[in-house]
Enzyme design. Structure first.
Site, PDB file in Angstrom:
ATOM      1  N   TYR A 273      10.115   8.943 -35.236  1.00 14.90           N
ATOM      2  CA  TYR A 273      11.359   8.737 -34.658  1.00 14.90           C
ATOM      3  C   TYR A 273      12.041   7.054 -34.937  1.00 14.90           C
ATOM      4  O   TYR A 273      11.259   6.433 -34.609  1.00 14.90           O
ATOM      5  CB  TYR A 273      11.351   9.039 -32.916  1.00 14.90           C
ATOM      6  CG  TYR A 273      11.263  10.230 -32.624  1.00 14.90           C
ATOM      7  CD1 TYR A 273      12.236  11.087 -33.153  1.00 14.90           C
ATOM      8  CD2 TYR A 273      10.171  10.762 -31.835  1.00 14.90           C
ATOM      9  CE1 TYR A 273      12.511  12.678 -32.842  1.00 14.90           C
ATOM     10  CE2 TYR A 273      10.033  12.213 -31.531  1.00 14.90           C
ATOM     11  CZ  TYR A 273      11.268  12.920 -31.779  1.00 14.90           C
ATOM     12  OH  TYR A 273      11.238  14.211 -31.353  1.00 14.90           O
TER      13      TYR A 273
ATOM     14  N   ARG B 187       2.904  -8.715   1.105  1.00 19.81           N
ATOM     15  CA  ARG B 187       3.244  -7.051   0.979  1.00 19.81           C
ATOM     16  C   ARG B 187       2.746  -6.465   2.116  1.00 19.81           C
ATOM     17  O   ARG B 187       3.634  -5.615   2.595  1.00 19.81           O
ATOM     18  CB  ARG B 187       2.209  -6.838  -0.051  1.00 19.81           C
ATOM     19  CG  ARG B 187       2.502  -5.638  -0.985  1.00 19.81           C
ATOM     20  CD  ARG B 187       1.545  -5.547  -2.152  1.00 19.81           C
ATOM     21  NE  ARG B 187       0.143  -5.576  -1.865  1.00 19.81           N
ATOM     22  CZ  ARG B 187      -0.674  -4.902  -2.550  1.00 19.81           C
ATOM     23  NH1 ARG B 187      -0.574  -4.683  -3.803  1.00 19.81           N
ATOM     24  NH2 ARG B 187      -2.101  -4.943  -2.131  1.00 19.81           N
TER      25      ARG B 187
ATOM     26  N   MET C 250       6.134  12.384 -27.613  1.00 16.21           N
ATOM     27  CA  MET C 250       5.803  12.975 -26.273  1.00 16.21           C
ATOM     28  C   MET C 250       4.348  13.549 -26.541  1.00 16.21           C
ATOM     29  O   MET C 250       3.496  13.605 -25.697  1.00 16.21           O
ATOM     30  CB  MET C 250       6.775  14.009 -26.041  1.00 16.21           C
ATOM     31  CG  MET C 250       6.342  14.752 -24.774  1.00 16.21           C
ATOM     32  SD  MET C 250       7.545  16.171 -24.250  1.00 16.21           S
ATOM     33  CE  MET C 250       9.169  15.121 -23.729  1.00 16.21           C
TER      34      MET C 250
ATOM     35  N   LYS D 212      -8.590   4.988  -4.299  1.00 14.26           N
ATOM     36  CA  LYS D 212      -7.178   5.402  -4.034  1.00 14.26           C
ATOM     37  C   LYS D 212      -6.369   5.904  -5.542  1.00 14.26           C
ATOM     38  O   LYS D 212      -7.122   5.632  -6.448  1.00 14.26           O
ATOM     39  CB  LYS D 212      -6.307   4.048  -3.677  1.00 14.26           C
ATOM     40  CG  LYS D 212      -6.094   2.939  -4.644  1.00 14.26           C
ATOM     41  CD  LYS D 212      -5.716   1.520  -4.019  1.00 14.26           C
ATOM     42  CE  LYS D 212      -5.555   0.608  -5.100  1.00 14.26           C
ATOM     43  NZ  LYS D 212      -5.378  -1.009  -4.516  1.00 14.26           N
TER      44      LYS D 212
HETATM   45  C1  LIG Z   1      -6.239  -1.833  -4.727  1.00  9.70           C
HETATM   46  C2  LIG Z   1      -7.022  -2.682  -3.688  1.00  9.70           C
HETATM   47  C3  LIG Z   1      -8.357  -3.284  -3.825  1.00  9.70           C
HETATM   48  C4  LIG Z   1      -9.318  -2.980  -5.018  1.00  9.70           C
HETATM   49  O1  LIG Z   1      -8.679  -3.794  -6.220  1.00  9.70           O
HETATM   50  P1  LIG Z   1      -9.387  -4.127  -7.519  1.00  9.70           P
HETATM   51  O2  LIG Z   1      -8.826  -5.240  -8.053  1.00  9.70           O
HETATM   52  O3  LIG Z   1      -8.996  -2.612  -7.953  1.00  9.70           O
HETATM   53  O4  LIG Z   1     -10.765  -4.253  -7.510  1.00  9.70           O
HETATM   54  C5  LIG Z   1      -8.911  -3.884  -2.840  1.00  9.70           C
HETATM   55  N1  LIG Z   1      -8.245  -4.113  -1.824  1.00  9.70           N
HETATM   56  C6  LIG Z   1      -7.084  -3.593  -1.361  1.00  9.70           C
HETATM   57  C7  LIG Z   1      -6.335  -4.119  -0.273  1.00  9.70           C
HETATM   58  C8  LIG Z   1      -6.456  -2.980  -2.529  1.00  9.70           C
HETATM   59  O5  LIG Z   1      -5.153  -2.563  -2.421  1.00  9.70           O
END
Ligand SMILES: *Cc1c(COP(=O)(O)O)cnc(C)c1O
Length: 375
Positions: free
Chosen positions: A264, A142, A312, A39
């Site tokens: 800055y 969630r 930046m 993802k």
């Molecule tokens: C992102 C995610 C993972 C992977 O988690 P990591 O800690 O990056 O290995 C696995 N299962 C779900 C449902 C996730 O959202």
């Protein structure tokens, strides 16, 4: 995309290291298949390059967050199953089926609309029977079926009619801490949920979950961050190979010989004689502003601190400890990897490696190393 051939900083992604990490995680969970979570564009590293390498390393299941990410991965990986974690948006079922994407059904409404779609789309119209995963919540609160919806489904299992369940899954909240009571509690809730549902393969562990032991592996583990070189254990030395290295280049060097301030807000004060190097990387590149006065690079084997605020497009490093001939304009400085572990860098910025990786900007010259052959 804009040309980056004259970029000020270079991001190198070691695809062979990703393949090695995949094989290592697969070996740690011998009774289970190992899926790859790609993802957010493979945690910022480029899913288009990363996913085919993982497929060649033996990966047969991928997880993405959204339908669009699923379509991107499907373009580069033909064979594997691709699960979409964020569920089935209204009206999207035909698109899922057309591209052989498997929705993760997170609530009863999604179960019903996926089932209705499959019953409407008569079997011959669908090239292959699309599959789905069912996500039950065991404590994250969630995504996933809450207990009430799980009970409802257990009482009326016919709501699953026509749905081929590739997986029943849940997600751990505290997997990086093996001593946390949540791990065992979630596993118990997961087992209870599975007992109430039709038989299906099961999946609970993320990267850190793999290190909790066999009883957390079930039939499929879902490795994400560890593939990309991040330490999935809280207290042990990092068992993963380093994947990401980021190098900035020195733009200018100046000698300072009297008290004066840097950057800055005049946030840093030089007190004695020394040397400062300005490097062309900043928060617009994803070099977090939280590194101001805290981060560090490695130049000629020496740790050089970030002084003053991250701008930046620039940072300032105190290079007093480096011989002058080794700190001249054009010299590369390691800012991630090569002596700056991504875990330590994230901790010093008050964040986690996940955020650091996904923040990596688009302005770098990106170099991919390896990945050509099957490992
Ligand atoms: C992102 C995610 C993972 C992977 O988690 P990591 O800690 O990056 O290995 C696995 N299962 C779900 C449902 C996730 O959202």
């Amino acid at each position: 995309m804009r040309s980056t051939s004259h970029a000020g900083a270079v991001l190198t992604i070691d695809l062979d290291a990703i393949a090695r990490n995949y094989r290592h995680l697969a070996e740690l969970s011998p009774g289970a298949a190992c899926a790859a979570v790609v993802k957010a564009d493979a945690y910022g590293l480029g899913a288009e390059r990363v996913a085919p390498v993982l497929a060649r390393a033996g990966c047969r299941a991928f997880f993405v967050a959204t339908l669009d990410e699923g379509l991107d991965v499907r373009r580069v990986v033909d064979e594997a199953e691709i699960f979409v974690l964020n569920g089935l948006p209204p009206g999207a079922a035909p698109e899922f089926a057309r591209h052989r994407l498997s929705p993760v059904l997170n609530q009863l409404g999604e179960v019903d609309s996926w089932g209705a779609f499959l019953r409407r789309a008569a079997a011959p119209a669908l090239a292959a029977r699309p599959r789905a995963a069912l996500h039950v919540d065991t404590g994250m609160n969630r995504l996933g079926l809450p207990q009430r919806e799980l009970d409802e489904l257990a009482q009326r299992p016919r709501r699953l009619d026509g749905i081929e369940l590739a997986l029943v899954m849940s997600h751990l909240a505290c997997a990086e801490d093996p001593a946390h009571a949540m791990n065992g509690e979630q596993r118990a809730r997961f087992d209870a949920a599975r007992a109430a549902l039709p038989p299906a393969r099961a999946s609970l562990a993320n990267s850190s979950g793999i290190f909790l032991g066999r009883e957390f592996h079930y039939d499929l583990v879902r490795a994400g961050v560890a593939l990309y070189g991040v330490n999935p254990t809280l207290e042990n030395a990092n068992p993963m190979a380093e994947v990401v290295s980021l190098q900035g280049k020195i733009l200018q060097v100046r000698d300072v010989d009297r008290p004066m301030t840097v950057g800055y807000g005049a946030a840093h004060r030089v007190t004695g004689p020394g040397r400062l190097a300005t490097v062309g990387i900043g928060y617009a590149d994803g070099y977090l502003r939280a590194f101001s006065g805290r981060g560090w690079g490695v130049l000629a084997g020496t740790r050089v601190p970030v002084v003053g605020r991250v701008s930046m497009d620039m940072i300032t490093l105190d290079v007093t400890a480096v011989p002058p001939a080794e700190a001249v304009p054009g010299t590369p400085v390691a800012l991630l990897g090569g002596g700056v572990p991504v875990d330590e860098a994230a901790a010093c910025a008050g964040t986690i490696p996940y955020e650091l990786l996904t923040a990596l900007g688009r302005r770098y010259q990106r170099l991919y190393r390896g990945g050509e052959q099957a490992p």
